[in-house]
Design an enzyme around this catalytic site. Structure first.
Site, PDB file in Angstrom:
ATOM      1  N   GLU A 199       4.616  29.756 -21.932  1.00  0.00           N
ATOM      2  CA  GLU A 199       3.666  29.802 -23.133  1.00  0.00           C
ATOM      3  C   GLU A 199       2.206  28.858 -22.760  1.00  0.00           C
ATOM      4  O   GLU A 199       1.811  27.925 -22.854  1.00  0.00           O
ATOM      5  CB  GLU A 199       4.353  29.096 -24.235  1.00  0.00           C
ATOM      6  CG  GLU A 199       5.200  29.772 -24.610  1.00  0.00           C
ATOM      7  CD  GLU A 199       6.053  29.372 -25.914  1.00  0.00           C
ATOM      8  OE1 GLU A 199       6.407  28.207 -26.078  1.00  0.00           O
ATOM      9  OE2 GLU A 199       6.211  30.260 -26.925  1.00  0.00           O
ATOM     10  N   GLU A 227      13.541  34.710 -24.223  1.00  0.00           N
ATOM     11  CA  GLU A 227      14.206  33.907 -25.138  1.00  0.00           C
ATOM     12  C   GLU A 227      14.461  34.940 -26.576  1.00  0.00           C
ATOM     13  O   GLU A 227      13.769  35.618 -26.779  1.00  0.00           O
ATOM     14  CB  GLU A 227      13.281  32.797 -25.684  1.00  0.00           C
ATOM     15  CG  GLU A 227      13.022  31.873 -24.837  1.00  0.00           C
ATOM     16  CD  GLU A 227      11.910  30.682 -25.201  1.00  0.00           C
ATOM     17  OE1 GLU A 227      11.740  30.410 -26.249  1.00  0.00           O
ATOM     18  OE2 GLU A 227      11.317  30.372 -24.417  1.00  0.00           O
TER      19      GLU A 227
HETATM   20  C1  GAL Z   1       9.617  29.017 -27.792  1.00  0.00           C
HETATM   21  C2  GAL Z   1       9.354  28.194 -26.419  1.00  0.00           C
HETATM   22  C3  GAL Z   1      10.589  27.280 -26.446  1.00  0.00           C
HETATM   23  C4  GAL Z   1      10.964  26.711 -27.568  1.00  0.00           C
HETATM   24  C5  GAL Z   1      11.286  27.773 -28.584  1.00  0.00           C
HETATM   25  C6  GAL Z   1      11.725  27.267 -30.059  1.00  0.00           C
HETATM   26  O1  GAL Z   1       8.305  29.564 -28.013  1.00  0.00           O
HETATM   27  O2  GAL Z   1       9.142  28.931 -25.208  1.00  0.00           O
HETATM   28  O3  GAL Z   1      10.480  26.280 -25.525  1.00  0.00           O
HETATM   29  O4  GAL Z   1      10.073  26.081 -28.309  1.00  0.00           O
HETATM   30  O5  GAL Z   1      10.300  28.662 -28.745  1.00  0.00           O
HETATM   31  O6  GAL Z   1      12.759  26.449 -29.905  1.00  0.00           O
END
Ligand code: GAL
Length: 976
Positions: free
Chosen positions: A418, A494
């Site tokens: 990010e 993620e």
């Molecule tokens: C993503 C980020 C993580 C965490 C997650 C939400 O955007 O990469 O570090 O913030 O969202 O928990």
């Protein structure tokens, strides 16, 4: 730089990565060079600013008697000095890069040490820091060695030979650590800000002719079955691999038949690299990573990541993790069928990677880089697109790659997380590709994939993943890049946000990953809740989150979004994930007595597993045995015949449970450890009448009560007050649940945030208007309208009670009125029973909680748990603890008396010692106080799904609890 000042910026604010340090190098724990660990107790002094104290403390002889003591490794904010701060995206200081606030907590650390008696005479030494947040200045014996930034990266300084800077006795090591530095702008990961020397400090002997660097190249050719080994080293030397009979010079390659390394078969060969001055023990794993035909292949095979994102976290020590905790994380992952880990969002402690090699995990090693806080400024001033920062970015890339390059487990380098897009990232990608072309480059933040070898996304909803799987995702703009991206493999770096109760929708994702070969799996966000252990005044442990430390800016419990609770107990989310990603699929037709076994491993056949079956009637095992399954290769299936089932009582519900377990012990589990299971219903549940036929006894008026069989009702309200002498708070319609984090959703989510909508509608404060209480035809009928204030929405609810003399049955019909535009949280009955009924036994789904889209791991059977153990202790209390598909449940007191409830159809059962309203109001677990009088029981006909909307898609349509006409029934009987 936006600053207008003219004097040069101090080292902690300039954009340079540091000064005076050595270039990064490969590191191995198994060198024969002398090594002195400087972990332990150090003297410590905290100052409020970077310049409050001069540097005289670094001089030998400084009187530090008035100082405190602190453990190294450690974070001073966890040892009584200051407090942690949690922010997700926002920088907790004004954004004016590279300047930082004047209020800059600064920890001076002092350690006096002697060399061990056997420390060699000649040869240099280096001082190594494995991790310091966020910027350090270092002196040895009063002489400044230099400064560095890059918190989760190693830094070394040359300190010469004994007799030069280094002394045999009384060395004074002084380290000044600033919480804030220009480096903080590059470290805006979603986690606690935790300053300190949080990884080891080591003095390492570097004899004449010792290794300054080495690079192990160990590939595998899946066609020939041969591995090729070449180790480049400076200075050169010899490499031996006794098991392979290899003895070669560095720089020379040898090709021999080997067993390849994979996450499923983490085969390592012991090797030794010897130069004139040093000998290093290595563990070599042979494997080849490639993107071919649009797929990521290892050793020629497509792999499917069943991954997790892992931050380093310990509920007491923050990111200062010990080896046992690292191993525990990996053992837990392996036991839950996890095969991959993304080291979100920084290189982990180096020992962790050694354990990944050993236990078998695919690793995405991620650089310590995130500038997310610039997103809120439309990325103005983003360091990754400002050439002045590029040296710092390249320094970070090099420190990661050079330290970690010899681990077979690492298959991808991730540039960071990010950061938006920018020239600095491209420069990093170019450098990494040049330095190590044997691995794949990952970065999620640039959807064009200009610099990357895989297309990676976060939280892409199911329908989009489906399109991506078909390589038909919408264009991003540049047709050339679109073409390139569509030819890349796809992962979700993620997905499935495991915050609070959830994540929902895992099964549906897994089906997509299995349906489309381009979809090579994903990494659940995230492994563990980052809650700090604290004690309530009554001594109970609870976990603190953002805001609990008086932070000016914080993001609450968004830091608690893991598959493990902070104490590393698996949450229901991990149990669900284990089931969804199991590497063996067990399906079939229980009525026909056939089972289909499919091998979903990437590499191994099934010979490491043993299979067994049980046959159950009404949830009780009535037969069991071994099942012989052929050693199917990956992707293969076999249809097998089950034995003839045992005879059972007519009307019994029966079914098969098939299990696959480890045949022999592994490094991470005992023989017999369960890997996969499946249930195949055989004879279905006999149709239950919705209610007892009326006429078992007539309802009779007795003063202000109505008596119907064993039931006593309030004549005015129609509410049940006692059942066979047991005081109850009558079952009545209940639609409220304490919103989960996923119900509440996130501010940036496009979907509807039902937790907020429900509350706005007043579903947490409905009133029950009694329209009629009618005793007629052997039944008691109570007509009501259930509705919140200020709206014309309502639920007409009719309760019809009948009895056979001993038992009471209740049929409920619900008819929504008005324009319901949102699903209901739940639909069912709530009833209060005496607090003594503290034990539950049920026939239904279990043993753990389940909701409509988190029910894969719910297994039909007979289960028993206390009411206390039915609770799931989410760090921020919220709806939890429902059991699915319950046929009947008994709630009993220690003397065996109690209540039995049977449902038609099966229902969701929940019991707790506080009300839903109390659960909703609680912010931490000690806010939940058990009632002395009542256990509250929910018998639900429906539950709304869970989804992943705290940072992902909401509940999929089929799991919505739509407000529509509903009818359901229960039979209540006294027990004992
Ligand atoms: C993503 C980020 C993580 C965490 C997650 C939400 O955007 O990469 O570090 O913030 O969202 O928990």
């Amino acid at each position: 730089m936006s600053s207008t000042q003219h004097t040069p910026l101090p080292y902690y604010e300039d954009v340079s990565p540091g000064s005076g340090g050595l270039p990064p190098r490969a590191w191995s724990p198994a060198s024969d060079a002398a090594r002195l660990s400087l972990t332990g107790t150090w003297a410590f002094r905290l100052s409020p600013t970077a310049t409050a104290e001069d540097d005289s403390f670094a001089r030998p002889g400084h009187d530090a008697r008035g100082w405190d003591e602190i453990p190294v490794p450690g974070h001073w904010v966890l040892h009584g000095h200051g407090a942690p701060i949690y922010t997700n995206v926002r920088y907790p200081f004004p954004v004016d890069p590279p300047r930082v606030p004047t209020e800059n907590p600064t920890g001076d650390h002092l350690r006096v040490f002697d060399l061990p008696a056997d420390w060699p005479e000649g040869g240099d030494a280096v001082l190594r820091f494995e991790g310091v947040e966020s910027c350090a200045r270092v002196w040895l014996n009063g002489e400044e060695l230099g400064t560095f930034k890059g918190s989760r990266l190693p830094h070394e300084f040359a300190v010469g030979a004994v007799g030069e800077l280094l002394r045999r006795r009384g060395n004074v090591l002084a380290v000044r650590v600033h919480q804030w530095s220009s480096g903080s702008y590059l470290e805006d990961q979603d986690q606690w800000w935790l300053p300190g020397i949080f990884r080891e400090v080591v003095l390492e002997h570097r004899p004449e002719g010792s290794l300054s660097d080495f690079f192990v190249h160990a590939s595998y050719d899946h066609i020939t079955g041969e591995g090729t080994l070449r180790i480049d080293a400076d200075p050169g030397g010899r490499v031996t691999v006794p098991e392979l009979g290899l003895d070669l010079a560095t720089g020379e390659s040898a090709t021999v038949a080997v067993e390849p390394w994979s996450a499923e078969t983490p085969r390592l060969y012991e090797a030794e690299l010897t130069t004139v001055g040093e000998s290093v023990g290595l563990r070599v794993g042979f494997r080849t990573v490639a993107v071919e035909d649009g797929l990521l292949r290892v050793n020629g095979r497509r792999v499917l990541f069943r991954g997790v994102n892992r931050h380093e976290f310990h509920p007491e020590y923050g990111r200062a993790l010990d080896l046992a905790t690292m191993r525990r994380d990996l053992v837990l992952m392996k036991r839950h069928n996890v095969n991959a880990v993304r080291t979100s969002h920084y290189p982990p402690h180096p020992a962790f990677l050694g354990l990944c090699d050993e236990l078998g995990l695919w690793v995405i090693d991620e650089c310590d880089l995130e500038t997310h806080g610039f997103a809120g400024l439309d990325w103005r001033g983003n360091p990754v697109d400002d050439p002045r920062w590029t040296p710092a970015l390249l320094d970070r890339a090099a420190r990661m790659v050079e330290r970690d390059k010899n681990h077979p487990s690492i298959v991808m380098w991730s540039l960071g997380n990010e950061c938006g897009t920018g020239r600095g990232l491209s420069a990093m990608a170019d450098w990494v590709r040049e330095r190590d072309p044997s691995r794949v480059i990952h970065y999620e933040g640039d959807l064009s994939c200009a610099d990357t070898d895989v297309y990676s996304r976060m939280y892409a909803p199911h329908d989009e993943v489906d399109r991506i799987g078909q390589r038909s995702e919408p264009p991003w703009g540049d047709p050339e890049l679109d073409r390139k991206r569509r030819a890349l493999p796809f992962i979700q770096c993620e997905y499935a946000h495991a915050m609070g109760n959830g994540p929902g929708g895992l099964s549906e994702y897994q089906r997509l990953f299995e349906a489309h070969e381009r979809c090579q799996g994903g990494f659940v966000w995230e492994w563990i809740d980052h809650g700090f252990a604290r004690r309530a005044p009554d001594g109970r442990v609870f976990y603190a989150y953002g805001g609990d430390f008086g932070e000016e800016l914080h993001d609450g419990n968004f830091v608690c979004d893991g598959l493990l609770f902070p104490d590393r107990t698996p949450s229901p989310g991990l149990i669900e994930y284990k089931k969804v990603i199991e590497p063996v699929r067990i399906e079939g037709d229980g009525a026909a007595g056939t089972v289909r076994i499919t091998n979903h491993h990437d590499v191994t056949d099934l010979s490491h597993l043993v299979f067994s079956w049980t046959y159950e009637a009404e949830g009780e095992v009535v037969g069991s045995g071994e099942l012989t399954v052929p050693p199917l290769a990956p992707g293969e299936s076999a249809d097998l015949k089950l034995p003839a089932p045992a005879a059972t009582e007519p009307g019994d519900e029966t079914g098969w449970t098939i299990e696959a377990r480890l045949a022999t012990a592994t490094a991470w589990a005992e023989a017999g450890h369960p890997v996969a299971w499946g249930q195949l219903p055989a004879v279905g549940r006999a149709q239950r009448p919705r209610a007892l036929a009326s006429g078992g006894a007539a309802a009779r008026r007795d003063g202000d009560r109505i008596v119907l069989g064993p039931g006593v009702f309030d004549a005015a309200t129609g509410a049940l007050t006692a059942l066979g002498g047991l005081a109850v708070t009558g079952p009545r319609l209940d639609i409220w649940r304490a919103p989960t984090d996923n119900d509440n959703g996130a501010s940036w989510q496009p979907d509807e945030r039902y937790g907020l909508i429900w509350r706005r509608l007043g579903l947490h404060r409905v009133r029950h208007r009694v329209d009629a209480v009618e005793a007629a035809d052997g039944a008691l009928t109570v007509r009501t309208r259930v509705a919140p204030a200020a709206t014309d929405l309502g639920l007409e609810t009719v309760y019809r009670w009948t009895t056979d003399g001993d038992r009471l049955s209740l049929s409920v019909s619900v008819t929504p009125r008005g324009q319901w535009t949102c699903p209901l949280p739940r639909l069912g009955l709530r009833l209060g029973v005496p607090a003594a009924l503290g034990d539950a036994e049920w026939f239904g789904g279990g043993p753990g909680e389940a909701y409509p889209d988190t029910r894969a791991a719910s297994r039909l059977g007979r289960w028993a748990l206390s009411v206390d153990d039915l609770q799931t202790p989410y760090v921020r209390p919220q709806e939890n603890g429902a059991r699915a598909d319950v046929r009947w449940v008994r709630l009993t007191a220690p003397d065996g008396t109690g209540l039995r409830v049977e449902g038609a159809p099966p229902f969701w059962f929940t019991a707790r010692r506080w009300t839903t309203e109390q659960l909703d109001a609680a912010e931490h677990t000690p806010d939940l106080v058990a009632s002395a009088d009542t256990v509250w029981v929910n018998l639900d006909h429906g539950q709304h799904g869970i989804g992943s909307q705290s940072c992902g898609p909401g509940v999929l349509e089929p799991h919505h609890l739509v407000a529509g006409p509903a009818a359901f029934a229960f039979t209540f009987a006294r027990v004992g």
